[in-house]
Design an enzyme around this catalytic site. Structure first.
Site, short mmCIF file in Angstrom:
data_model
loop_
_atom_site.label_atom_id
_atom_site.label_comp_id
_atom_site.label_asym_id
_atom_site.label_seq_id
_atom_site.Cartn_x
_atom_site.Cartn_y
_atom_site.Cartn_z
N SER A 152 -0.39 20.29 -9.86
CA SER A 152 -1.04 21.59 -9.98
C SER A 152 -0.96 22.10 -11.43
O SER A 152 -1.33 21.38 -12.35
CB SER A 152 -0.36 22.54 -8.99
OG SER A 152 -1.12 23.68 -8.79
N ARG A 222 1.67 36.32 -2.46
CA ARG A 222 2.20 35.06 -1.97
C ARG A 222 1.53 34.64 -0.65
O ARG A 222 1.25 33.46 -0.44
CB ARG A 222 3.71 35.17 -1.76
CG ARG A 222 4.37 33.88 -1.34
CD ARG A 222 4.12 32.79 -2.36
NE ARG A 222 4.93 31.61 -2.10
CZ ARG A 222 4.92 30.53 -2.85
NH1 ARG A 222 4.15 30.48 -3.92
NH2 ARG A 222 5.69 29.51 -2.56
N ASP A 317 -6.96 19.08 0.05
CA ASP A 317 -6.65 20.10 -0.96
C ASP A 317 -7.97 20.74 -1.40
O ASP A 317 -8.77 20.12 -2.08
CB ASP A 317 -5.94 19.43 -2.14
CG ASP A 317 -5.52 20.43 -3.21
OD1 ASP A 317 -5.89 21.61 -3.12
OD2 ASP A 317 -4.82 20.01 -4.15
N HIS A 350 -3.12 21.60 -0.55
CA HIS A 350 -2.59 21.51 -1.92
C HIS A 350 -1.10 21.15 -1.91
O HIS A 350 -0.62 20.44 -2.78
CB HIS A 350 -2.82 22.85 -2.62
CG HIS A 350 -2.45 22.85 -4.07
ND1 HIS A 350 -2.99 21.94 -4.96
CD2 HIS A 350 -1.61 23.63 -4.79
CE1 HIS A 350 -2.48 22.17 -6.17
NE2 HIS A 350 -1.65 23.18 -6.09
N ASP A 351 -0.38 21.65 -0.91
CA ASP A 351 1.06 21.39 -0.83
C ASP A 351 1.40 19.92 -0.59
O ASP A 351 2.57 19.54 -0.64
CB ASP A 351 1.69 22.23 0.29
CG ASP A 351 2.03 23.64 -0.18
OD1 ASP A 351 1.90 23.88 -1.40
OD2 ASP A 351 2.41 24.48 0.65
#
EC number: 2.3.1.46
Lengths: 376, 201
Positions: A152, A222, A317, A350-351
């Site tokens: 990222s 968040r 992602d 994405h994680d």
């Protein structure tokens, strides 16, 4: 704790040389919080720098105390016998300048005022981080990194390193990253920033003096971020439409498990992260665009690089989609650089770059084995 | 120069066609056997492309440069004319867009090399004659589980190249790894065709 680097202790390293940042602002002195694992070899050729993402820090592997609940954020990847093998490599994790985990940042004391920097802390760009990391390497006597690795925002740092200091990077591993953000990405970041800035307890960034923290804003930021880091499928698989009590309550309290999860993640984050650091890190993401100084041509930018590259993306992602990684790959191929590219099938969004999908670990292990053989 | 005897027979014949120190793109590179040999023995600068992540891992293990991509949508990663040779071995029969991939091969490379199972091989013809779909050494699948969707004979492939404005520069038809000189379209089970853009008159 098998295959763990075990108990580790971070170090604060002090830099007394002033640094002029890209914005023109000058920091007369600063500190970086650093954690290392493994042993630097005699010719100092086995160092790997791990660049952190948006909310990351120096603690990439191992535990701080024997009863630590969770290890460092990339513990699946780093340790003895793991793909980034600490028996072979000297691994450095660093909390970036502007961070809130020990490096000089907005919550640090400004020596000029003896108050926290707050709103006075300057904007920091990816290239500024690379500059501070290069000074850290100088301090450790590392002329060239065996590899600079990041996911990222960390991948952006690896890219920037390869352009700014071509001689100092043997391999750059750019994972789940992008050559620059899309408008949609910047939009998400700005919603997150607005959540923080409009929190009544933000006080223009100088909330420290008021003894408060803009927790609500940080929590919202968040929660939003978290949604974008997961995939719809992954979320559906984990939470679906599960209800906490099994029935509809016809109100606005937490009912669905996903709501409960997001609020928990938001609260947890708001308790440990600095609001100004969040603003600063998202801005660094927005500004990153190495092609900008090369007439908009990423391949021209990448022509500066001498490193060999591994680019990795993940199918689900959507925040840093595979198409963005392909732009990097294309630019590298156009610039006649050496590159391999893996597009990993994953439901984790994405994680995924923090997960243990077997093909992903396989590619990383194979690539890093070759690096180890090269420097041996 | 080492003789490519350790290679799979069809790859051995491809390897023999490739000049030392050239740039090679290997499409559907699988475990990277050809590229690894070419790099070690002919100082070739090569890149592999494969859609399967396990192939990517194997190629990376061998220290090869490899790009994971689905070739059905073309070769967008690569600039015009960036390779001397573009190789597509035993893959074209399983691709949807045969014309596009052939055009793309000669967009990014000067010379294309394709290998494919020859549907005109007599055993295949014989099995059809007996009323069955052919199953043979080079076509080892049953009709219901085959990845192959576009079979052709040596003649058919030549005709397609001609239609696309391309020309055959060399052709070897093999059976059990050995070249077949006599009645190749009948007696050869596997074809290798080297081609380029047809010379403009």
């Amino acid at each position: 704790m098998t295959n763990s680097v075990g108990i580790v202790t971070p170090n604060k390293i002090n830099f007394e040389d002033p640094i002029t940042l890209s914005s023109g602002a000058v920091l007369p002195r600063y500190e970086l919080m650093v954690e290392t694992y493994g042993t630097l070899n005699a010719d100092k050729s086995n160092a790997i720098l791990i660049c952190h993402a948006l909310s990351g820090h120096h603690h990439v592997a191992g535990y701080h105390t024997p009863d630590d609940k969770a290890p460092g954020w990339w513990d699946s990847m780093i340790g003895p016998g793991k793909p980034i093998d600490t028996n072979r490599f000297f691994v450095i994790g660093v909390n970036n300048l502007g961070g809130c985990h020990g490096s000089t940042g907005p919550s640090s004391i400004n020596p000029e005022t003896n108050q926290p920097y707050g709103s006075a802390f300057p904007v920091v760009l990816v290239r500024d981080w690379v500059e501070t990391q290069a000074r850290l390497a100088d301090r450790l006597g590392i002329e060239q990194f065996a590899a600079i690795i990041g996911g990222s925002l960390g991948g952006m740092q690896a890219l920037r390193w390869s352009i700014t200091y071509p001689e100092r990077v043997r391999h750059a591993l750019v994972i789940a990253s992008a050559p620059k953000l899309t408008a949609q990405n910047i939009a998400f970041n700005d919603v997150a920033r607005q959540a923080i800035i409009t929190d009544p307890e933000f006080h223009g960034g100088d909330f420290y003096q008021h003894g408060v923290v803009p927790k609500r804003g940080l929590r919202l930021a968040r929660m939003l971020g978290h949604i974008t880091y997961l995939s719809d499928d992954g979320m559906g698989e984990k939470f679906g439409r599960l209800l906490r009590t099994g029935e509809y309550k016809y109100g606005y309290e937490v009912e669905f498990e996903i709501e409960s999860y997001l609020r928990y993640q938001g609260d947890k984050f708001a308790n440990v992260f600095d609001a100004n650091t969040y603003l600063l890190m998202t801005k660094a993401l927005d500004y990153f665009d190495p092609a900008r100084h090369y007439g908009g041509s990423l391949s021209q930018a990448m022509r500066q690089a001498k490193a060999k590259f591994l680019v990795v993306s993940f199918t689900s992602d959507w925040r840093f989609a595979p198409s963005r990684s392909r732009e990097i790959v294309k630019a590298l191929l156009d610039a006649d650089r050496t590159v391999s590219y893996a597009e990993i099938e994953s439901a984790h969004g994405h994680d995924a770059f923090l997960m243990e999908d077997a093909p992903y670990m396989g590619v990383m292990r194979a690539y890093l084995n070759n690096i180890a053989a090269e420097i041996a | 120069m080492a003789h490519p005897t350790t290679l799979r027979p069809d790859l051995k014949h491809i390897a023999e066609q490739i000049r030392p120190n050239s740039r090679v793109l290997d499409l559907g590179c699988a475990d990277g056997e050809l590229l690894a040999w070419l790099q070690a023995n002919k100082q070739v600068r090569g890149i592999g492309v494969d859609v399967d992540v396990n192939s990517i891992v194997t190629c990376v293990e061998k220290g090869l440069n490899v790009i994971q991509a689905d070739m059905e949508s073309g070769l967008q990663h690569f600039e015009d004319g960036s390779f001397d040779y573009v190789v597509l071995s035993l893959t074209i029969q399983s691709m949807h867009n045969v014309e596009l991939i052939l055009q793309e091969m000669l967009r990014v490379g000067r010379c294309g090399i394709v290998t494919f199972p020859n549907f005109g091989f007599w055993e295949n013809r014989w099995q059809i004659l007996l009323g069955r779909m052919p199953v043979s050494e080079t076509i080892p699948y049953d009709w219901y589980n085959t990845p192959n969707i576009h079979f052709c004979t040596v003649h058919d492939f030549g005709k397609l190249l001609h239609k696309l404005g391309m020309q055959v520069n060399g052709q070897i038809v093999l059976h059990q790894g050995e070249p077949v000189e006599f009645l190749p379209n009948l007696l050869g089970s596997l074809a290798l065709v080297r081609f380029s853009q047809a010379a403009k008159i």
